[in-house]
Design a protein around this motif. Sequence first.
Motif, PDB file in Angstrom:
ATOM      1  N   GLN A  27       0.811  -1.226   0.000  1.00 27.98           N
ATOM      2  CA  GLN A  27       0.000   0.000   0.000  1.00 27.98           C
ATOM      3  C   GLN A  27       0.844   1.276   0.000  1.00 27.98           C
ATOM      4  N   GLY A  28       2.164   1.125   0.059  1.00 28.34           N
ATOM      5  CA  GLY A  28       3.058   2.290  -0.030  1.00 28.34           C
ATOM      6  C   GLY A  28       2.804   3.336   1.041  1.00 28.34           C
ATOM      7  N   VAL A  29       2.668   2.897   2.290  1.00 29.10           N
ATOM      8  CA  VAL A  29       2.223   3.799   3.364  1.00 29.10           C
ATOM      9  C   VAL A  29       3.351   4.653   3.943  1.00 29.10           C
ATOM     10  N   ALA A  30       4.542   4.079   4.115  1.00 30.35           N
ATOM     11  CA  ALA A  30       5.651   4.811   4.747  1.00 30.35           C
ATOM     12  C   ALA A  30       6.860   4.835   3.820  1.00 30.35           C
ATOM     13  N   GLU A  31       7.727   5.812   4.035  1.00 32.16           N
ATOM     14  CA  GLU A  31       8.948   5.879   3.217  1.00 32.16           C
ATOM     15  C   GLU A  31      10.033   4.955   3.746  1.00 32.16           C
ATOM     16  N   GLU A  32      10.016   4.711   5.061  1.00 27.64           N
ATOM     17  CA  GLU A  32      11.013   3.811   5.661  1.00 27.64           C
ATOM     18  C   GLU A  32      10.324   2.812   6.579  1.00 27.64           C
ATOM     19  N   LEU A  33      10.725   1.558   6.465  1.00 28.43           N
ATOM     20  CA  LEU A  33      10.199   0.501   7.323  1.00 28.43           C
ATOM     21  C   LEU A  33      11.380  -0.311   7.842  1.00 28.43           C
ATOM     22  N   VAL A  34      11.543  -0.305   9.171  1.00 31.51           N
ATOM     23  CA  VAL A  34      12.654  -1.020   9.808  1.00 31.51           C
ATOM     24  C   VAL A  34      12.101  -2.255  10.513  1.00 31.51           C
ATOM     25  N   LEU A  35      12.742  -3.407  10.279  1.00 31.24           N
ATOM     26  CA  LEU A  35      12.327  -4.651  10.916  1.00 31.24           C
ATOM     27  C   LEU A  35      13.274  -4.969  12.072  1.00 31.24           C
ATOM     28  N   VAL A  36      12.720  -5.188  13.257  1.00 36.25           N
ATOM     29  CA  VAL A  36      13.519  -5.525  14.446  1.00 36.25           C
ATOM     30  C   VAL A  36      12.976  -6.828  15.027  1.00 36.25           C
ATOM     31  N   ASP A  37      13.854  -7.784  15.245  1.00 32.71           N
ATOM     32  CA  ASP A  37      13.424  -9.065  15.806  1.00 32.71           C
ATOM     33  C   ASP A  37      14.624  -9.783  16.406  1.00 32.71           C
ATOM     34  N   LEU A  38      14.367 -10.617  17.417  1.00 33.35           N
ATOM     35  CA  LEU A  38      15.434 -11.436  18.008  1.00 33.35           C
ATOM     36  C   LEU A  38      16.004 -12.411  16.991  1.00 33.35           C
ATOM     37  N   PRO A  55       9.992  -3.360  -7.177  1.00 30.36           N
ATOM     38  CA  PRO A  55       9.599  -2.880  -8.511  1.00 30.36           C
ATOM     39  C   PRO A  55       8.091  -2.944  -8.771  1.00 30.36           C
ATOM     40  N   PHE A  56       7.374  -3.737  -7.967  1.00 31.03           N
ATOM     41  CA  PHE A  56       5.928  -3.879  -8.164  1.00 31.03           C
ATOM     42  C   PHE A  56       5.118  -3.034  -7.177  1.00 31.03           C
ATOM     43  N   ALA A  57       5.801  -2.326  -6.280  1.00 32.53           N
ATOM     44  CA  ALA A  57       5.113  -1.550  -5.236  1.00 32.53           C
ATOM     45  C   ALA A  57       4.593  -0.225  -5.799  1.00 32.53           C
ATOM     46  N   PRO A  58       3.543   0.348  -5.174  1.00 30.86           N
ATOM     47  CA  PRO A  58       2.984   1.608  -5.686  1.00 30.86           C
ATOM     48  C   PRO A  58       3.918   2.797  -5.492  1.00 30.86           C
ATOM     49  N   SER A  59       4.808   2.724  -4.475  1.00 30.11           N
ATOM     50  CA  SER A  59       5.787   3.790  -4.254  1.00 30.11           C
ATOM     51  C   SER A  59       6.978   3.185  -3.520  1.00 30.11           C
ATOM     52  N   LEU A 243      -4.586   1.666  10.500  1.00 27.40           N
ATOM     53  CA  LEU A 243      -4.260   2.567  11.606  1.00 27.40           C
ATOM     54  C   LEU A 243      -3.004   3.389  11.304  1.00 27.40           C
ATOM     55  N   THR A 244      -2.015   2.740  10.704  1.00 26.82           N
ATOM     56  CA  THR A 244      -0.769   3.430  10.343  1.00 26.82           C
ATOM     57  C   THR A 244      -1.065   4.576   9.376  1.00 26.82           C
ATOM     58  N   LYS A 245      -1.920   4.325   8.397  1.00 26.81           N
ATOM     59  CA  LYS A 245      -2.301   5.379   7.432  1.00 26.81           C
ATOM     60  C   LYS A 245      -3.011   6.524   8.138  1.00 26.81           C
ATOM     61  N   ALA A 246      -3.921   6.178   9.041  1.00 28.18           N
ATOM     62  CA  ALA A 246      -4.672   7.214   9.764  1.00 28.18           C
ATOM     63  C   ALA A 246      -3.727   8.114  10.555  1.00 28.18           C
ATOM     64  N   ILE A 247      -2.658   7.507  11.102  1.00 24.76           N
ATOM     65  CA  ILE A 247      -1.688   8.275  11.897  1.00 24.76           C
ATOM     66  C   ILE A 247      -0.778   9.099  10.986  1.00 24.76           C
ATOM     67  N   LEU A 248      -0.093   8.429  10.070  1.00 26.59           N
ATOM     68  CA  LEU A 248       0.916   9.122   9.246  1.00 26.59           C
ATOM     69  C   LEU A 248       0.304  10.152   8.303  1.00 26.59           C
ATOM     70  N   HIS A 249      -0.926   9.911   7.849  1.00 24.66           N
ATOM     71  CA  HIS A 249      -1.587  10.840   6.912  1.00 24.66           C
ATOM     72  C   HIS A 249      -2.494  11.846   7.628  1.00 24.66           C
ATOM     73  N   ASN A 250      -2.445  11.836   8.965  1.00 24.31           N
ATOM     74  CA  ASN A 250      -3.200  12.809   9.754  1.00 24.31           C
ATOM     75  C   ASN A 250      -4.673  12.840   9.352  1.00 24.31           C
ATOM     76  N   GLU A 251      -5.289  11.658   9.311  1.00 25.76           N
ATOM     77  CA  GLU A 251      -6.619  11.532   8.708  1.00 25.76           C
ATOM     78  C   GLU A 251      -7.788  11.981   9.586  1.00 25.76           C
TER      79      GLU A 251
END
Length: 317
Positions: A27-38, A55-59, A243-251
């Motif tokens: 859905q191309g929601v954020a510019e950066e996505l960091v994965l953290v896991d043990l 290459p197939f993502a919307p952004s 929920l992430t979209k609602a937060i980051l896009h100030n919806e």
Amino acid sequence: MKNRVNRVVLVGTGAVGSSYAFAMLNQGVAEELVLVDLNKEKSEGDAMDLNHGMPFAPSPTKIWFGDYSDCGQADLVVLCAGANQKPGETRLDLVEKNTKIFKNIVAEVMGSGFDGIFLVATNPVDILTYAVWQFSGLPKERVIGSGTILDTARFRFLLGDYFNVDTRNVHAYIVGEHGDTELPVWSHADIGGKPITKIIEENDTYMQEDLDSLFLNVRDAAYHIIQRKGATFYGIAMGLVRLTKAILHNENSILTVSAYLDGEYGQQDIYIGVPAIVNRNGIRDVVELELTEGELQKFGHSADVLRKVMQSVFGNQ
């Protein structure tokens, strides 16, 4: 020139976390996505795999396997880590295990200088959201649980199926604990503006008994899915992206999340599923629906059940 980007840190790349990451990329929601896991190798593999779909993502989204130091510049930290619900277990059975795990995680995140919003998905979500608020010291509006967002989606889907209308035109809420004591708000459920109670009054095809049975399928959906495939993850992952979209896009969108109540619905000092307005600052307002007496009693019971479990973890607050 814009040099500030939206960064989301995902903690926990199990079934829910990796499904969330996949939906975020799609859905191309954020510019950066960091994965953290043990499990470093698994998460590195996830980051590689996701990047190969770029290459197939919307952004474009910059995705990498990182650590807690990456939280310092994050706008949002999404918590999907912890023990999963096993067949025969309730969400509340997980409370002690996951509270201990979260105490360490939140300490690491806050140690990075994080000053954003926490979004909690791990069960029991209402209690763990309260725990994150306590452990982090952040304002209550910046700690949000996924609450009954998935239960509400299940409810809308099944109502749309029953009345044969697009689920997106069904407006109805599940509130209370994300668990066995949740309740449907029939008094505010409508399809295209027409109350569902009115629809069943006017049409013999539909019956209240069917709706009562439909709600039980909503409430127990996780048990049915866990029995069949071991875990639920696609639905909640999409709810977290919403929920992430609602937060980051100030919806300023109204979503049923686990929010802190300070007198609303007659409840105090508790996180529980209610409709709330969500924007870039977190929870702007709790939407206080006018519940029927029966609904208010059931909501009070749900809060009491959560409070009893909370007291065993946090003592009398």
